[in-house]
Structures are given as structure tokens and as C-alpha cells.
Design a protein around this motif. Structure first.
Motif, short mmCIF file in Angstrom:
data_model
loop_
_atom_site.label_atom_id
_atom_site.label_comp_id
_atom_site.label_asym_id
_atom_site.label_seq_id
_atom_site.Cartn_x
_atom_site.Cartn_y
_atom_site.Cartn_z
N ILE A 48 0.75 -1.00 0.07
CA ILE A 48 0.04 -0.05 -0.03
C ILE A 48 0.79 1.24 -0.02
CG2 ILE A 48 -1.69 1.43 1.45
CD1 ILE A 48 -2.68 -1.48 2.33
N LEU A 49 1.86 1.36 0.95
CA LEU A 49 2.61 2.44 1.13
C LEU A 49 3.54 2.73 -0.02
CD1 LEU A 49 3.73 2.16 4.91
CD2 LEU A 49 2.10 3.58 3.96
N TRP A 50 4.12 1.64 -0.79
CA TRP A 50 5.03 1.84 -1.99
C TRP A 50 4.82 1.17 -3.20
CZ3 TRP A 50 8.21 5.36 -0.67
CH2 TRP A 50 8.45 5.60 0.58
N SER A 51 3.09 1.66 -3.56
CA SER A 51 2.63 0.88 -4.69
C SER A 51 3.24 1.50 -5.92
CB SER A 51 1.06 0.98 -4.60
OG SER A 51 0.65 2.27 -4.71
N ASN A 52 3.69 2.60 -5.76
CA ASN A 52 4.22 3.48 -6.89
C ASN A 52 5.64 2.74 -7.40
OD1 ASN A 52 4.43 5.71 -8.91
ND2 ASN A 52 6.12 6.55 -7.67
N ILE A 53 6.34 2.46 -6.59
CA ILE A 53 7.83 1.97 -6.93
C ILE A 53 7.40 0.34 -7.36
CG2 ILE A 53 8.45 1.38 -4.74
CD1 ILE A 53 11.45 1.70 -5.54
N LEU A 54 6.53 -0.22 -6.67
CA LEU A 54 6.41 -1.72 -7.09
C LEU A 54 5.66 -1.55 -8.72
CD1 LEU A 54 5.04 -2.93 -3.81
CD2 LEU A 54 7.10 -3.41 -4.90
N ALA A 55 4.84 -0.79 -8.97
CA ALA A 55 4.23 -0.62 -10.33
C ALA A 55 5.27 -0.16 -11.34
CB ALA A 55 3.07 0.44 -10.33
N LYS A 56 6.04 0.80 -11.16
CA LYS A 56 6.97 1.25 -12.11
C LYS A 56 8.28 0.54 -12.18
CE LYS A 56 7.93 5.74 -12.14
NZ LYS A 56 8.39 7.11 -11.73
N GLY A 57 8.74 -0.22 -11.29
CA GLY A 57 9.91 -1.18 -11.07
C GLY A 57 11.06 -0.37 -10.26
N ASP A 58 11.86 -1.03 -9.80
CA ASP A 58 13.20 -0.52 -9.13
C ASP A 58 14.15 0.25 -10.20
OD1 ASP A 58 15.63 -0.11 -7.82
OD2 ASP A 58 15.16 -1.55 -6.36
N PRO A 59 14.29 1.46 -10.01
CA PRO A 59 15.28 2.17 -10.85
C PRO A 59 16.66 1.50 -11.36
CG PRO A 59 14.84 3.45 -8.89
CD PRO A 59 13.83 2.29 -8.87
N PHE A 60 17.21 1.08 -10.16
CA PHE A 60 18.66 0.44 -10.14
C PHE A 60 18.49 -1.00 -10.56
CE2 PHE A 60 18.44 3.87 -6.98
CZ PHE A 60 19.43 4.55 -7.62
N TYR A 61 17.32 -1.77 -10.95
CA TYR A 61 17.38 -2.69 -11.44
C TYR A 61 16.57 -2.85 -13.04
CZ TYR A 61 16.62 -7.98 -11.44
OH TYR A 61 16.63 -9.17 -11.92
N ASN A 62 17.22 -2.97 -14.05
CA ASN A 62 16.68 -2.67 -15.43
C ASN A 62 15.49 -3.47 -15.75
OD1 ASN A 62 16.66 -3.06 -18.47
ND2 ASN A 62 18.45 -1.89 -18.30
N PRO A 63 14.55 -2.81 -16.08
CA PRO A 63 13.32 -3.60 -16.52
C PRO A 63 13.25 -4.61 -17.36
CG PRO A 63 13.30 -0.97 -17.52
CD PRO A 63 14.49 -1.47 -16.64
#
Length: 605
Positions: A579-594
Motif C-alpha cells: 500500500i505504502l510503496w505501490s508506486n515503485i512496485l508498479a514502476k519497477g526499481d530504478p536500479f534494476y533494469n526493467p
């Protein structure tokens, strides 16, 4: 089969360059990493098809900058030169300029004698070939040098020819993908970034197969100070290129590293450096490659020189050192002022574990200005209490707090921080043991840098494989450890296990942070009862644009413990985190290539 003397020397140089462990790691990577099936994956799932290329050609952007591509040309084989030029001419984005500066004819007398008849002929044919392309496309511009000034100065000549809003650097024997410039301009619609870079792979000499993809992270200051991971085809705002003075000849061989470091130093903010997570550049593998020659050793020396100069310009008290891997560097930061560190130990293991940790802290470390605060909720364990009383009597800088009301790891750490005296807080779990005597100093030196948030080390299991070094968010659930199972001394993907690296989160079992930053984000959230509190804490630091770091050579043993949180707490914390970090979970970790999978082995496609 008869071995040629050149082949033998080439093999010796390869071993010298890679090292035995490097060669073995490379073999294992080719068998198990993304390299094995990469060529098919790239062509089937990553490379745009003709329909997509057609759509791109019809696209009209609000912002359509002129991009000048500069290429210093020297003795380029005809096939390589043609494919390089044609890769630019094929771009789906049309507002470009190609600036070719040719030093092929400007050879000194000594070099003239070393040239084969083919090369002497070829140096004449290069001009003829380029002028043919100029007749086809007026966007191609050419200058034949009367004197070959080297890559750096010839590149500066090309920069002087350029008229673009942005300048991109392309090697004379490599190619860019058909949509490379489109992807760059597409990103520039978000904002007018000052530096852009994409992903790269290697291409067979005939251009038919692709291997060894370098799927990079978003901008990583620490990785940039470990080696030039941006390297190929940086696209830089022309005003910035001219502000830093282009390329510097004194770093010939590593002029690209020196150049990009100076560019990164002069951006308005690190947020104006943009990573494009697509393969936009094919680096040709060729028998002409200088990767295993004495030139490589010179590049290694020049790169360290460039890195040292960067640290000096940034007024950073640090030393750049070579490592046992050629091309990888270690920056050792000084700790001016010798600040006090408060080491806050959450007692979660046995007395044996605690003894190992304290022994390593007091007898192994080179850093001595610290206090130790032990927080333990097991107030009825007489053996432990007796041990604590003994340690407090032996060491003036040990303070033990036993409080059964402090149940969660967050509560223990926060209480320890509240009674601490140090400028820096160092949270440790009691099942750790210091391996490297410089671990605390290495971590503190980085933690003292202005842009740095939380700092952790590299944790090894008892069998000398990595337990974890950094955390990736949104992979295999809400988060997972990186480099697990990698043997000590091995080289993993992009040398990330051997380099200082930035991450969205690092583990709280071994975490150092400025006390001011700890207070700024409100400490560890007591809403979490599990180690997800570590990741929550780090992500709050990232919201303030601080970079969390895992230090490669700050090594610790992570001795296994049996106290695992109950499934009830794990589920509650996971739901809260989502709930708190839904944004980064949706977008993906910026330091781990999508381009890597979110489920399965780390760094796999």
C-alpha cells in the motif's frame, strides 16, 4: 592444429587481463546468464519491427532537437564504415547531423612504415567512400585531417563542426539501432535532460549475432566511480559539452571516461541524467579490437588518472585505486574529523554470535572512535545478562539496555538511536562478524558524502558465498536480495558484486546512516514488525534524493539464525508495504533494469 605465436600471445594477454577467476566467471555467465539465449530474445522480443519503425517515422514530437553525432574515423574497414554510416541514415528520427573527422591519411612516418599495403590503400578509399554517402545525404559532413591528433582532439574537431542541440558520440566501427535517436527524443519529451544514455550489447563481426547485453541501472554515482558503465553513445546537451571543454587529450585512451565524469559533475542535478532502458547501441566484436593489448593497460592507467582528477575537482577526500580486475576501480574515502559512530546492536542471536561480533569490532577493525549500544529484550536470560555485565566492566564504550517491552527490530533500533551520542548511526544485527578490517572505515567514508543516504556492506554466508549485497524492490515479491550464492572472488553481472553500487534499499542488519538523515525521515517505522522496515526506511531516504550504497569491500560474515518472523507478521507487513510503496512496485526499481524478469533468477531476461 598449429598454434600461431600471435594466438599464444593473445591468450596470455587475455588471462592477464581477465584473471583466472574472471575467465571462469565469464564462462559461467555465458552458460547461465542472459548471454546464452540473448540473440534470439533480442530479435524476437526487444528489437522493434517494421510496423513500429513506420509508426516512429510518422511521429511528430513537440520538441525535436537537432542531434549531432560525432565520429572520429581512422583506418575503418569498409564494411564497418558502411554499416556505421547506414545505421545513422536509417534512423526513424530524422533531425540529425553526422560529423565525420578522418585521421586515416594523416599518419606519421613511423606508422606509415607499419601499415600494410591494404591499409595504405584503404586510407585513401575511406575519403572516397564517405563522399559518396555525402552525395546521398546532406546531413553527413566530413573533415579530412592533415594531422592525426588522436581520438580526443579529432572528436573536438567534430564537436566544432556540430550544430546540434545535443551531441552524441559514436565509434567508427559500431552501429546504433534504427530507433536509437527516436528513443532519445522520446525521453526528452519528459524534460530536456542534460545527459542521456541507453543499454548496449556486443555484435558479431559480421553483424548477425548479438551477445553480452549490458542492461544498466538508472544513474548510479557509485558505479560511475567504479568504472565507466555509461561508455557507449552518451547523448549530451551541446551547451554542457562546450562548458566542460569537450575531450581532454591528456586522457587519451580513457578520454570518454574523463569526458563523462566532467559532464556528470556539471549537470544542474543528478536528476537531469536519464537512462533509456533499451538496447540502442551494438558494440562490434572484432579481431581489430584493442581490448587485450598493451593499449588496454594504458587505458587502465588513464582511467584511474581520470577518476583521480574527478575526485580532486569535486573536493572529495578520497583515493582511486586499481583492483585485481583490470578496468574496475575502488575509491577509498577518507573520514576527516574522525566522527563518533554509535554502533547499535539488536541482540537477535546467541551469545556465541555476540562474542564473535564484539571481538571483530574491538580487535579487527582499524576504526576506533565508536560507542556500542546493545539492545536486548531477553531480560530473563541469566547467562546473557552476566555476559553483558562483564563486557560493560571491560569496555567503557559499551552500554547494554535490556527491555522486554522492545519487541520489534524497529523499536530496538529506534531506542538505541534515541540514547546515542554519535554523528553516525551504525545498525548491526548480533549474528554478524566483521571480515575486512577496513569495513567500518570504508562504509563511513561513503556515508559522509553529501549525496549518500544509507550504507551497507557485503554479507557472506559461512560457506563464503554472498548472502546479500543490496536489495531490489518489486522482484520475486516485494523485494529480494542481490547476488545471493555468488562465490567470493567471482565476478557477477556487470561486475556489480565487486563494485560499489547504488540501490533502492540496503539491509538494516548492517546499515550506517547520518543521524541527521535518520531523524529527517523519522527513523524506522514501528508499523513494521519484519525486515521490511529496512526497505521502508531506505525508500524514505530515496524520496529525499539520497543514494543508498552497498560497499563491495566492506565484508561481513552473516551467521545463520533461527528466529524467523511468524507468517502472520510477514503477511501484515507485506500488505502494508504494497500500500505504502505501490508506486515503485508498479514502476519497477530504478536500479534494476526493467528488461530483467520480475519473477525468477536475478539478472535473467
Amino acid at each position: 592444429m598449429k598454434l600461431d605465436l600471435k594466438d599464444i600471445k593473445k591468450g596470455i594477454n587475455y588471462i592477464k587481463y581477465q584473471g583466472v577467476s574472471g575467465i571462469w566467471s565469464n564462462i559461467k555467465y555465458r552458460v547461465s546468464g542472459p548471454g546464452l539465449a540473448y540473440s534470439g530474445w533480442y530479435k524476437d522480443k526487444h528489437e522493434a519491427d517494421e510496423e513500429e519503425y513506420a509508426r516512429q517515422r510518422e511521429t511528430k514530437f513537440d520538441y525535436e532537437p537537432l542531434i549531432s553525432i560525432i565520429v572520429p574515423v581512422y583506418m575503418t574497414p569498409e564494411f564497418f564504415l558502411r554499416t556505421m554510416i547506414e545505421s545513422v541514415m536509417a534512423q526513424t528520427y530524422s533531425n540529425w547531423q553526422l560529423c565525420l573527422v578522418d585521421g586515416s591519411r594523416a599518419v606519421d612516418e613511423g606508422e606509415e612504415k607499419r601499415l600494410s599495403a591494404y591499409e595504405r590503400l584503404h586510407s585513401v578509399e575511406t575519403e572516397k567512400l564517405i563522399r559518396q554517402y555525402m552525395e546521398e545525404d546532406s546531413r553527413i559532413e566530413y573533415k579530412l585531417m592533415e594531422e592525426n591528433l588522436g581520438i580526443a582532439e579529432n572528436s573536438n574537431v567534430a564537436i566544432a563542426m556540430s550544430r546540434g542541440d545535443y551531441i552524441a558520440m559514436l565509434s567508427h566501427d559500431d552501429i546504433i539501432t534504427e530507433d536509437a535517436l527516436y528513443r532519445v527524443v522520446e525521453a526528452l519529451q519528459e524534460q530536456q535532460y542534460e545527459i542521456l544514455y541507453g543499454d548496449v550489447d556486443k555484435m558479431s563481426e559480421d553483424g548477425t549475432k548479438y551477445t553480452a547485453p549490458a542492461f544498466k541501472p538508472d544513474f548510479s554515482p557509485e558505479l560511475m566511480r567504479s568504472y565507466n558503465y555509461i561508455k557507449h553513445f552518451p547523448v549530451v546537451k551541446a551547451s554542457l559539452v562546450r562548458a566542460v571543454g569537450g575531450y581532454h587529450r591528456e586522457y587519451e585512451g580513457a578520454q570518454d571516461y574523463d569526458f563523462i565524469l566532467r559532464c556528470c559533475e556539471n549537470v544542474e542535478s543528478l536528476a537531469s541524467i536519464k537512462h533509456i532502458p533499451r538496447i540502442i547501441y551494438h558494440w562490434r566484436k572484432s579481431n581489430r579490437s584493442n581490448s587485450i593489448t598493451k593499449k588496454k593497460e594504458n587505458i587502465n592507467v588513464m582511467s584511474k588518472k581520470a577518476l583521480s582528477a574527478h575526485l580532486k575537482r569535486m573536493h572529495i577526500y578520497a583515493t582511486a585505486n586499481h583492483t585485481d580486475i583490470m578496468g574496475l576501480y575502488k575509491v577509498v574515502y577518507e573520514t576527516p574529523g574522525n566522527p563518533l559512530i554509535s554502533i547499535i546492536i539488536s541482540a537477535v542471536g546467541s551469545i556465541e554470535h555476540m562474542k564473535k561480533l564484539l571481538t571483530s569490532l574491538f580487535e579487527r577493525t582499524r576504526f576506533s572512535n565508536f560507542e556500542v549500544i546493545i539492545i536486548d529484550s531477553e531480560t530473563e536470560d541469566d547467562e546473557k545478562l552476566s555476559f553483558y555485565r562483564y563486557m560493560e566492566a571491560q569496555r567503557k564504550n559499551i552500554h547494554v539496555v535490556t527491555n522486554s517491552s522492545l519487541e520489534s527490530i524497529s523499536e530496538k533500533r529506534n531506542y538505541g538511536a534515541s540514547i546515542s551520542k554519535g554523528e553516525y548511526l551504525f545498525f548491526l544485527d548480533s549474528n554478524l562478524e566483521m571480515m575486512s578490517s577496513s569495513a567500518i572505515g570504508d562504509m563511513l567514508g561513503l556515508c559522509m558524502q553529501e549525496h549518500v543516504g544509507a550504507v551497507s556492506g557485503t554479507m557472506f554466508s559461512d560457506n563464503n558465498t554472498i548472502h546479500h549485497k543490496g536489495i531490489v524492490v518489486g522482484v520475486n515479491g516485494v523485494a529480494t536480495f542481490l547476488h545471493q550464492g555468488t562465490k567470493k572472488g567471482d565476478v557477477s553481472y556487470l561486475m556489480l558484486n565487486r563494485a560499489n553500487t547504488n540501490h533502492s534499499a540496503v539491509s538494516g542488519c548492517c546499515m550506517m546512516v547520518k543521524k541527521t538523515l535518520y531523524e529527517k525521515v523519522g527513523g524506522f517505522s514501528d508499523k513494521f514488525k519484519t525486515s521490511l522496515t529496512d526497505i521502508d526506511f531506505c525508500l524514505k531516504l530515496r524520496e529525499y534524493n539520497f543514494y543508498n550504497v552497498a560497499v563491495a569491500d566492506a565484508t561481513w560474515y552473516y551467521h545463520s539464525v533461527s528466529n524467523v518472523p511468524s507468517e502472520k507478521y510477514i503477511n501484515i507487513d507485506t500488505n502494508l508495504f504494497e500500500i505504502l510503496w505501490s508506486n515503485i512496485l508498479a514502476k519497477g526499481d530504478p536500479f534494476y533494469n526493467p528488461n530483467f524478469t520480475r519473477q525468477g533468477n536475478i539478472f535473467s531476461l
